[in-house]
Design a protein around this motif. Structure first.
Motif, PDB file in Angstrom:
ATOM      1  N   SER A 103       0.896  -1.128  -0.126  1.00  0.00           N
ATOM      2  CA  SER A 103       0.101   0.155   0.012  1.00  0.00           C
ATOM      3  C   SER A 103       0.743   1.340   0.038  1.00  0.00           C
ATOM      4  O   SER A 103       0.687   2.162  -0.639  1.00  0.00           O
ATOM      5  N   GLU A 105       3.660   1.626  -1.192  1.00  0.00           N
ATOM      6  CA  GLU A 105       4.605   1.759  -2.342  1.00  0.00           C
ATOM      7  C   GLU A 105       3.514   2.498  -3.402  1.00  0.00           C
ATOM      8  O   GLU A 105       3.797   3.421  -3.922  1.00  0.00           O
ATOM      9  N   LYS A 106       2.464   2.062  -3.226  1.00  0.00           N
ATOM     10  CA  LYS A 106       1.569   2.643  -4.234  1.00  0.00           C
ATOM     11  C   LYS A 106       1.314   3.984  -4.012  1.00  0.00           C
ATOM     12  O   LYS A 106       0.955   4.705  -4.787  1.00  0.00           O
ATOM     13  N   LYS A 109       3.894   5.800  -5.575  1.00  0.00           N
ATOM     14  CA  LYS A 109       3.898   5.993  -6.778  1.00  0.00           C
ATOM     15  C   LYS A 109       2.957   7.034  -7.276  1.00  0.00           C
ATOM     16  O   LYS A 109       2.825   7.652  -8.327  1.00  0.00           O
ATOM     17  N   LEU A 129      -6.719   4.199  -2.649  1.00  0.00           N
ATOM     18  CA  LEU A 129      -5.549   3.761  -2.008  1.00  0.00           C
ATOM     19  C   LEU A 129      -5.593   4.035  -0.254  1.00  0.00           C
ATOM     20  O   LEU A 129      -5.295   3.272   0.041  1.00  0.00           O
TER      21      LEU A 129
END
Lengths: 403, 519
Positions: A103, A105-106, A109, A129
């Motif tokens: 999570s 990481e997303k 990004k 997210l």
């Protein structure tokens, strides 16, 4: 990172009902009730507030709370496993480590890509997210809670001193996570154990019940593993499909706002529909994840624990037989007979103790848990499908009325 | 030649004059007789090579019998076509009067209908509306179906033959229901014929489905797997949509090539559609040349409408492409979901088998069954996603490319007009020089050339206005079609979603008591 879930209890209460279902026999016990009333996510640590209500005399108060971290749960679990007295019981599996890496990481990004998408897209993805993060958070809280509840419900384990300390001691338990050396030791121990397990499993069991249990468990464990993996993949595809709806919704929205003909209203309505449908689909996927995948995963760990129990039992059986042989040898040599005798006695006792307690029913709990979860799964799927249906029918009515 | 200078008395083809159209009926009837005689003569004369096939069907006596209202048009079809310029725009062979009348003054005044001018379609268009208002059912009463793909032949020479069935009550067809067998290259051939005739004049000709070497090779080789059946099905559906769009276009519907395609049992093989044929290579060369030209033409856009529309279509194109990508991703994920659900169903069944508690075992098997049925549902859902939504989008993306092409043709038309004007200027200068140098024979030649170029300039201007008009009309029609198309398809899609959800509900409702029955 999300700091502090002030609305923790409200979210959790929903989950409580869901996950407590896995342990149906808990509610009846007023003598000791444990739950996690709050949870805080800080950097990469999660702090759980463990709340106990008890009428047992062991505790100083009737109701109290302490703050615990994941490592302390693991310490508690390990202390059970290492305790020889509990060798005959299925130790409730330890909760998995809270894993927000994916999570996080997303989210990262998303932050990097912020410039490349429109504001609406960005807010939408951010919301998505955040919802995902929240879902993972709720899950990890639920799993920790389930662990504690199982221990509290177990007639023997609930009396464990370590457990009481865990519940009551309001200072930090100073349980550090295992350092490298200890982790290496663990690794070797596991390897030895699995090698041993292979040897030990070759030994045919005297007792038919256990023999049957063993074959059953082995097969069951493998199939649960398979089912759990497939269920995971299924829920993940479901989720990616739901994500696509999100993008389609925004594209339709863009089309609707740019179009000059009267189809723009049409597009806007359909875009709205996709947005709403997406929320429902995401919830379907989340519910499937919770009710089905988690159930299977839990029973994966549980059946592993049961296998461990059987292993311990076989191990003690082998020890018993070895002790017998040693005793025979000692008797033959007429040396250290007493020592051999006592050790044989010990082994015998241990073995029989384990055999006794292991006959406890692994089954009833599982059956009840599956029942509860499958029923809830079906009910939720129905609810969502009906919701979806209504959304679609409403939208169609509007669109048909327009044209 | 002289005739070209003098616009025939009855109007000169400007749209405003067509208000008098209604009375023109008499005019036409008087010229009918002359019309019937003339078709035969000009025929071989100056038809540009490309249109020979088109015109061969043209002057059938039967075709003179038009719908009443359309007859008015030809009264005013007075614009002369400049016949000498080889790059003449292709004629609309749908009009029964032959496009080409080699200029004999006599034929001019009388059968004005013969002049296959660019203005003809405009008149036609206008009365098309009248026709629509009056005989609403008639024009669009034609249904086309493409079905029964059959593999013919073997190996690399094999091909798929499709049955094209037409049901219509239109009078121009000989029967009310008929079907023929066609192969893919036949469709491409039809499209290329229609495109060469109509695109230059500003009509938006629906693009044909794309070739796919990989897909066809698999089919040829005889691989009987799901991907090749899917490919054939996808192609069949695309061909059907292509034909349906083509016949919806009133002008194209009149085209004899289209009629031949639908009706005649034997069709000459369209070899030009092969990628590596001479024509194919020529096409590619032309495309490249066009692309370069587009960059170099700087047009003075006097009409803001066109600029606006072009921008709009650009935007639309971008948006549709983005949407298309998302929808394709959805199709992909749903197929994945279906596969995963199937795998899970099997796994759950195995789990149910190893479970020794009978009720739980039964419930698990039921769960497996439910999931299997849901997997089927997902698959159907994926098909719906694809065939309805995604294909619609890709069709429109290609259509918009055709629209852009039409705008480009307009630019080229303008360019030609500009060029003609420039050349005229040069010729005039040359003449002036000759005057000064006093060379009588050269002067005469110069004068001739000037006259020639003046005509070209006029023609260029007329062409340009014509194409602009046609484009406006076409774009209007296109927009209406687009709106209708999208609305119908999306509603159909949503209805299929409704079906899916209802089925889901049924399945889970059946499962629930089983789950509750676990004791």
């Amino acid at each position: 990172m999300m700091e502090g879930l002030d609305d923790g209890p409200d979210f959790l209460s929903e989950e409580d009902r869901g996950l407590k279902a896995i342990n149906v026999d808990l509610q009846s016990d007023a003598a000791l009730q444990v739950d996690i009333s709050d949870a805080l996510s800080e950097r990469d640590k999660v702090k759980f507030t463990v709340h106990t209500k008890s009428s047992l005399p062991n505790f100083k108060q009737n109701e109290f709370s302490v703050v615990r971290q994941h490592e302390e749960f693991i310490w508690l679990h390990d202390s059970f496993v290492e305790n020889e007295d509990y060798a005959g019981y299925i130790i409730p599996p330890a909760p998995p480590r809270p894993d927000f890496d994916a999570s996080r990481e997303k989210l990262q990004k998303l932050g990097e890509g912020e410039g490349s998408m429109t504001k609406e897209e960005f807010t939408k993805m951010k919301q998505e997210l955040e919802a995902e993060y929240l879902a993972i958070f709720k899950k990890t809280v639920a799993m920790h809670e389930v662990f504690l509840c199982r221990v509290a419900a177990h007639p023997i384990l609930r009396r464990d001193l370590n457990f009481h300390v865990f519940l009551e001691y309001n200072q930090d338990l100073s349980v550090r996570g295992k350092n490298k050396k200890e982790k290496l030791e663990d690794f070797f121990k596991n390897m030895v154990k699995s090698a041993d397990g292979v040897i030990v499993s070759g030994v045919k069991d005297v007792d038919d019940f256990f023999e049957h249990e063993r074959t059953f468990l082995l097969e069951y464990h493998n199939r649960v593993k398979d089912a759990s993996a497939k269920s995971d993949r299924m829920t993940r595809s479901h989720k990616s499909a739901a994500d696509d709806y999100n993008r389609i919704g925004s594209s339709l929205y863009a089309l609707g706002t740019q179009d000059s003909t009267d189809i723009c209203k049409f597009f806007l309505k359909v875009s709205e529909l996709f947005d709403k449908t997406r929320k429902i689909e995401a919830r379907v996927s989340a519910d499937e994840d919770l009710k089905l995948s988690d159930l299977l995963k839990y029973y994966l760990r549980e059946s592993q624990a049961a296998k461990d129990l059987l292993y311990r039992r076989s191990r003690s059986l082998v020890d018993y037989e070895n002790a017998n042989k040693a005793l025979d040898k000692a008797r033959a040599k007429n040396k250290d007979v007493l020592q051999a005798e006592t050790s044989q006695q010990l082994c015998c006792q241990k073995f029989e103790k384990i055999s006794e307690s292991a006959k406890q029913d692994f089954k009833t709990r599982r059956v009840a848990a599956f029942r509860k979860n499958l029923v809830e799964l079906a009910e939720l799927e129905l609810k969502h499908a009906k919701g979806n249906l209504q959304l679609l029918q409403n939208c169609l009515a509007v669109l048909n009325g327009d044209t | 030649m002289a005739a070209e200078r003098e616009p025939p008395p009855l109007g000169d083809g400007k749209p405003t004059d067509f208000e008098d159209l209604e009375d023109g009926e008499d005019l036409f009837t008087s010229t009918v007789s002359t019309l019937e005689s003339s078709p035969s003569s000009p025929e071989p004369a100056s038809l540009p090579a490309e249109d020979i096939s088109a015109n061969s069907n043209g002057p059938k006596p039967t075709e003179v019998v038009l719908d009443d209202d359309r007859e008015d048009l030809f009264a005013e079809a007075t614009e002369e076509v400049s016949l000498d310029s080889p790059e003449r725009e292709p004629i609309l062979s749908s009009e029964p009067s032959p496009a080409v009348t080699p200029v004999t003054p006599t034929t001019l005044i009388a059968p004005r209908i013969e002049s296959k001018s660019m203005s003809a379609p405009v008149i036609f268009d206008r009365s098309r509306e009248e026709i629509e208002e009056e005989a609403n059912g008639d024009i669009f009463d034609i249904e086309i179906g493409v079905s029964d793909p059959e593999k013919v032949g073997d190996g690399m020479n094999a091909y798929m033959a499709y049955r094209v069935t037409t049901k219509t009550s239109l009078s121009m067809f000989s029967k009310s229901e008929f079907s023929v067998k066609r192969r893919f290259s036949d469709f491409l051939g039809l499209h290329s014929k229609l495109a060469s005739k109509y695109l230059h004049v500003g009509y938006i000709v629906p693009p044909a489905p794309e070739k796919s070497i990989v897909g066809m090779t698999k089919v040829k080789v005889g691989k009987e797997d799901s991907s090749s059946t899917e490919f054939v099905e996808k192609r069949r559906a695309a061909l059907e949509r292509y034909l349906q769009r083509t016949v919806k276009h009133p002008t194209l519907l009149q085209d004899p090539d289209l009629r031949q395609f639908l009706e005649s049992s034997e069709l000459p093989r369209a070899v030009n559609t092969q990628a590596l044929s001479g024509a194919g290579i020529l096409r590619m060369a032309n495309k490249a040349a066009d692309a370069v030209n587009k960059m170099t033409i700087k047009m003075n856009e006097s009409d803001a409408w066109f600029e606006e529309k072009q921008q709009q279509f650009e935007n639309l194109d971008q948006q549709l492409r983005k949407l298309h990508v998302s929808v394709e991703a959805l199709v992909c994920h749903r197929k994945e979901l279906s596969a995963n659900t199937a795998a899970f169903a099997k796994s759950a069944a195995m789990l149910g088998n190893s479970e020794d508690h009978t009720a739980l075992s039964r419930a698990l098997s039921q769960l497996a069954e439910v999931e299997e049925k849901i997997d089927q549902l997902h698959q159907e859902h994926a098909f719906a996603d694809f065939y309805m939504f995604s294909e619609l989008l890709s069709d429109y993306i290609r259509l918009i490319a055709a629209v852009k092409g039409v705008f480009d043709h307009r630019m080229k038309c303008w360019q030609k007009w500009e060029d003609a004007q420039i050349t005229l200027l040069k010729k005039r200068e040359a003449e002036a020089k000759m005057m000064v140098a006093n060379k009588p024979d050269k002067i005469q030649q110069a004068k001739n050339e000037i006259r020639e170029w003046e005509a070209k300039v006029q023609q260029g201007e007329r062409d340009f206005e014509q194409i602009s008009k046609t484009i406006r009309k076409e774009v209007g029609r296109f927009e209406k079609e687009r709106v209708k198309d999208f609305k119908t398809v999306i509603i159909k899609y949503l209805e299929s979603l409704v079906q899916t959800q209802q089925q889901l509900i049924k399945y889970w409702e059946a499962f629930l008591p089983e789950a509750k029955a676990i004791a």
